[in-house]
Design a protein around this motif. Structure first.
Motif, PDB file in Angstrom:
ATOM      1  N   ASP A  58       0.829  -1.215   0.000  1.00  0.00           N
ATOM      2  CA  ASP A  58       0.000   0.000   0.000  1.00  0.00           C
ATOM      3  C   ASP A  58       0.860   1.261   0.000  1.00  0.00           C
ATOM      4  OD1 ASP A  58      -2.253  -1.547  -0.038  1.00  0.00           O
ATOM      5  OD2 ASP A  58      -2.750  -1.255   2.075  1.00  0.00           O
ATOM      6  N   ASP A  59       1.944   1.244   0.774  1.00  0.00           N
ATOM      7  CA  ASP A  59       2.818   2.409   0.825  1.00  0.00           C
ATOM      8  C   ASP A  59       3.566   2.607  -0.491  1.00  0.00           C
ATOM      9  OD1 ASP A  59       2.059   2.890   3.434  1.00  0.00           O
ATOM     10  OD2 ASP A  59       3.722   1.766   4.295  1.00  0.00           O
ATOM     11  N   SER A  60       3.933   1.500  -1.147  1.00  0.00           N
ATOM     12  CA  SER A  60       4.640   1.624  -2.426  1.00  0.00           C
ATOM     13  C   SER A  60       3.726   2.198  -3.496  1.00  0.00           C
ATOM     14  CB  SER A  60       5.201   0.275  -2.864  1.00  0.00           C
ATOM     15  OG  SER A  60       4.183  -0.628  -3.225  1.00  0.00           O
ATOM     16  N   VAL A  61       2.440   1.819  -3.477  1.00  0.00           N
ATOM     17  CA  VAL A  61       1.473   2.380  -4.428  1.00  0.00           C
ATOM     18  C   VAL A  61       1.344   3.880  -4.209  1.00  0.00           C
ATOM     19  CG1 VAL A  61      -0.982   2.479  -5.001  1.00  0.00           C
ATOM     20  CG2 VAL A  61       0.162   0.267  -4.834  1.00  0.00           C
ATOM     21  N   SER A  62       1.245   4.302  -2.953  1.00  0.00           N
ATOM     22  CA  SER A  62       1.111   5.732  -2.654  1.00  0.00           C
ATOM     23  C   SER A  62       2.317   6.510  -3.155  1.00  0.00           C
ATOM     24  CB  SER A  62       0.947   5.943  -1.144  1.00  0.00           C
ATOM     25  OG  SER A  62      -0.238   5.321  -0.678  1.00  0.00           O
ATOM     26  N   LEU A  63       3.506   6.003  -2.886  1.00  0.00           N
ATOM     27  CA  LEU A  63       4.716   6.699  -3.298  1.00  0.00           C
ATOM     28  C   LEU A  63       4.840   6.731  -4.822  1.00  0.00           C
ATOM     29  CD1 LEU A  63       7.315   8.088  -2.334  1.00  0.00           C
ATOM     30  CD2 LEU A  63       8.424   5.842  -2.392  1.00  0.00           C
ATOM     31  N   MET A  64       4.539   5.614  -5.475  1.00  0.00           N
ATOM     32  CA  MET A  64       4.644   5.543  -6.932  1.00  0.00           C
ATOM     33  C   MET A  64       3.672   6.527  -7.580  1.00  0.00           C
ATOM     34  SD  MET A  64       6.342   3.569  -9.142  1.00  0.00           S
ATOM     35  CE  MET A  64       6.310   3.295 -10.916  1.00  0.00           C
ATOM     36  N   THR A  65       2.438   6.563  -7.081  1.00  0.00           N
ATOM     37  CA  THR A  65       1.431   7.447  -7.669  1.00  0.00           C
ATOM     38  C   THR A  65       1.791   8.915  -7.476  1.00  0.00           C
ATOM     39  OG1 THR A  65      -0.298   5.793  -7.267  1.00  0.00           O
ATOM     40  CG2 THR A  65      -1.017   8.065  -7.647  1.00  0.00           C
ATOM     41  N   ARG A  66       2.122   9.267  -6.253  1.00  0.00           N
ATOM     42  CA  ARG A  66       2.360  10.678  -5.928  1.00  0.00           C
ATOM     43  C   ARG A  66       3.678  11.182  -6.508  1.00  0.00           C
ATOM     44  NH1 ARG A  66       2.587   9.921  -0.990  1.00  0.00           N
ATOM     45  NH2 ARG A  66       4.851  10.064  -0.709  1.00  0.00           N
ATOM     46  N   GLU A  67       4.763  10.435  -6.287  1.00  0.00           N
ATOM     47  CA  GLU A  67       6.089  10.947  -6.629  1.00  0.00           C
ATOM     48  C   GLU A  67       6.507  10.634  -8.064  1.00  0.00           C
ATOM     49  OE1 GLU A  67       8.194  12.920  -4.722  1.00  0.00           O
ATOM     50  OE2 GLU A  67       6.331  13.110  -3.603  1.00  0.00           O
ATOM     51  N   VAL A  68       6.272   9.388  -8.511  1.00  0.00           N
ATOM     52  CA  VAL A  68       6.748   9.008  -9.847  1.00  0.00           C
ATOM     53  C   VAL A  68       5.811   9.539 -10.922  1.00  0.00           C
ATOM     54  CG1 VAL A  68       7.325   7.093 -11.388  1.00  0.00           C
ATOM     55  CG2 VAL A  68       7.973   6.996  -8.970  1.00  0.00           C
ATOM     56  N   PHE A  69       4.537   9.120 -10.874  1.00  0.00           N
ATOM     57  CA  PHE A  69       3.605   9.567 -11.905  1.00  0.00           C
ATOM     58  C   PHE A  69       3.171  11.014 -11.686  1.00  0.00           C
ATOM     59  CE2 PHE A  69       2.608   4.875 -11.977  1.00  0.00           C
ATOM     60  CZ  PHE A  69       3.234   4.637 -13.185  1.00  0.00           C
ATOM     61  N   GLY A  70       2.840  11.370 -10.437  1.00  0.00           N
ATOM     62  CA  GLY A  70       2.319  12.702 -10.180  1.00  0.00           C
ATOM     63  C   GLY A  70       3.354  13.800 -10.312  1.00  0.00           C
ATOM     64  N   ARG A  71       4.519  13.626  -9.682  1.00  0.00           N
ATOM     65  CA  ARG A  71       5.502  14.715  -9.643  1.00  0.00           C
ATOM     66  C   ARG A  71       6.539  14.601 -10.767  1.00  0.00           C
ATOM     67  NH1 ARG A  71      10.472  15.814  -7.265  1.00  0.00           N
ATOM     68  NH2 ARG A  71      10.589  13.778  -6.227  1.00  0.00           N
ATOM     69  N   LEU A  72       7.280  13.489 -10.798  1.00  0.00           N
ATOM     70  CA  LEU A  72       8.425  13.403 -11.708  1.00  0.00           C
ATOM     71  C   LEU A  72       8.019  13.327 -13.177  1.00  0.00           C
ATOM     72  CD1 LEU A  72      10.737  11.007  -9.648  1.00  0.00           C
ATOM     73  CD2 LEU A  72      10.967  13.474  -9.951  1.00  0.00           C
ATOM     74  N   TYR A  73       7.066  12.448 -13.520  1.00  0.00           N
ATOM     75  CA  TYR A  73       6.691  12.323 -14.928  1.00  0.00           C
ATOM     76  C   TYR A  73       5.906  13.535 -15.414  1.00  0.00           C
ATOM     77  CZ  TYR A  73       8.449   7.854 -16.538  1.00  0.00           C
ATOM     78  OH  TYR A  73       9.281   6.843 -16.968  1.00  0.00           O
ATOM     79  N   THR A  74       5.104  14.141 -14.555  1.00  0.00           N
ATOM     80  CA  THR A  74       4.382  15.341 -14.977  1.00  0.00           C
ATOM     81  C   THR A  74       5.356  16.459 -15.320  1.00  0.00           C
ATOM     82  OG1 THR A  74       2.462  14.754 -13.618  1.00  0.00           O
ATOM     83  CG2 THR A  74       2.640  17.049 -14.304  1.00  0.00           C
TER      84      THR A  74
END
Length: 383
Positions: free
Chosen positions: A74-90
């Motif tokens: 659950d924590d890995s999903v949160s981090l992946m969504t927020r930081e990887v897709f939400g912040r870095l890729y945007t």
């Protein structure tokens, strides 16, 4: 009409867009695809024009991904969504998508559900946008709240307007009821080819083993594949294991006599002949199997896979075998008890006809949804 399509890296993120890209092309619409560098070879093999956007810097993405692999699911999903897709890729993709919206002036933006730079660009230029599902709707909705502070930093209310934009999914309503107010369902035509006879004329049921494109490239892949092969090696079946191009096949050890290994085979060709899919529960594999009416044994590892496995089991279209060894880090392999449970689950699904019957019902429900062309027509902005 001009339609801009946007995707992050990974064929599993891009593939849901393909039937809609093809539908626009068949309609004579203008099409432009914008994606990161890792998708360039895939895009170059297609006929549509494309532009390559940015990729997060390795020195920023690497540490985040290392943390993702260390955390509980659950924590890995949160981090992946927020930081990887939400912040870095945007941040990486936004310049190319801003330029495409400003210069090419699309009438509609269609983005896979974890690509957000196109939403920011579309909002800034007053262009209608819709999200194309990669995962089950309930999984996607559970991650929406994580994006609010990230996306709203680009403009107040962007996260809310994303959440109320049209949601396009290939999964059937009975399996995956949608919490999104405006939901459209669509399907892609199945055109299976004929598999080569790798088993010398043997006609036992075919079991397809796969971990998809992401899990199949992880350090644990060889151990997971060995365990899955062991689970089905003694069954009266033919086995086709597809490993992806990132796996060293020599690390698999002896291949059972009833099994054949290939790096890649067109999914439709395999599923046109398969009686069972044993997989990680990835969305692309689950969708493909159900669209073909093939039941599954799902062994979920991370991300949306536990949700997909549960939906398949609840629908009666297969079973879920949750590994007892914990999160998928470099030390994780399936233990002897997991191997035994996978074997028992495969035997049950092959023996009990209700699983295949339920998978076929879901396949029929999926084929009754809109075609890509019909869906594009429904989304066309009205002047």
């Amino acid at each position: 009409m001009r339609v801009l399509f946007a995707s992050t890296s990974g064929s599993g993120h891009f593939h849901p867009l393909v039937p809609l890209i093809d539908a626009c092309t068949a309609r004579g619409d203008g099409v432009l695809v914008v994606a990161p560098p890792k998708l360039e070879a895939l895009l170059a093999a297609r006929e549509q024009p494309y532009r390559i956007g940015g990729e997060p810097p390795d020195d920023e993405l690497g540490p985040v991904m290392a943390r993702v692999l260390e955390l509980p699911p659950d924590d890995s999903v949160s981090l992946m969504t927020r930081e990887v897709f939400g912040r870095l890729y945007t941040a990486a993709m936004l310049p190319a998508l801003e330029e495409a919206c400003r210069e090419w002036r699309p009438d509609l933006v269609l983005h896979e559900a974890y690509e957000f730079a196109s939403v920011v660009a579309a909002e800034r230029h007053g262009i209608q946008h819709a999200q194309v599902a990669v995962s089950a709707a309930q999984f996607a909705r559970s991650t929406d709240v994580l994006l609010r502070p990230v996306l709203d930093s680009y403009g107040p209310g962007i996260a809310e307007r994303l959440s109320v934009s049209p949601y396009l999914t290939r999964l059937p309503a009975s399996l995956d009821p949608s919490p999104y107010a405006v939901t459209h369902r669509y399907h892609e035509p199945l055109r299976p080819g004929v598999l080569p006879d790798w088993w010398g004329g043997v006609e036992e049921p075919l079991v397809h083993l796969t971990l998809g494109t992401v899990a199949g490239a992880m350090p644990t892949a060889a151990g997971l594949y060995r365990a899955a092969l062991e689970a089905v090696s003694g069954l009266p079946v033919r086995v086709l294991l597809t490993t992806g191009h990132g796996t060293d096949v020599s690390g698999l050890g002896p291949i059972p006599p009833n099994a054949h290994v290939e790096a890649w085979v067109p999914q439709a060709d395999v599923l046109g002949s398969a009686s069972l899919v044993v997989c990680h529960g990835g969305s692309g594999t689950v969708f493909g199997a159900l669209a073909a009416g093939v039941p599954l044994v799902c062994v979920p590892l991370f991300a949306d896979q536990p949700v997909n496995a549960r939906l398949v089991a609840e629908a009666g279209a297969g079973t879920a075998v949750t590994p007892t060894t914990g999160p998928a880090d470099e030390s994780t392999v399936l233990g002897p008890d997991d191997v035994s449970r996978i074997r028992s689950a495969a035997e049950l699904v092959l023996k009990e006809p209700s699983y295949r019957a339920r998978a076929k019902c879901l396949s029929e429900e999926m084929r009754a949804t809109a075609t890509g062309r019909e869906l594009i027509g429904a989304l066309e902005p009205r002047s």
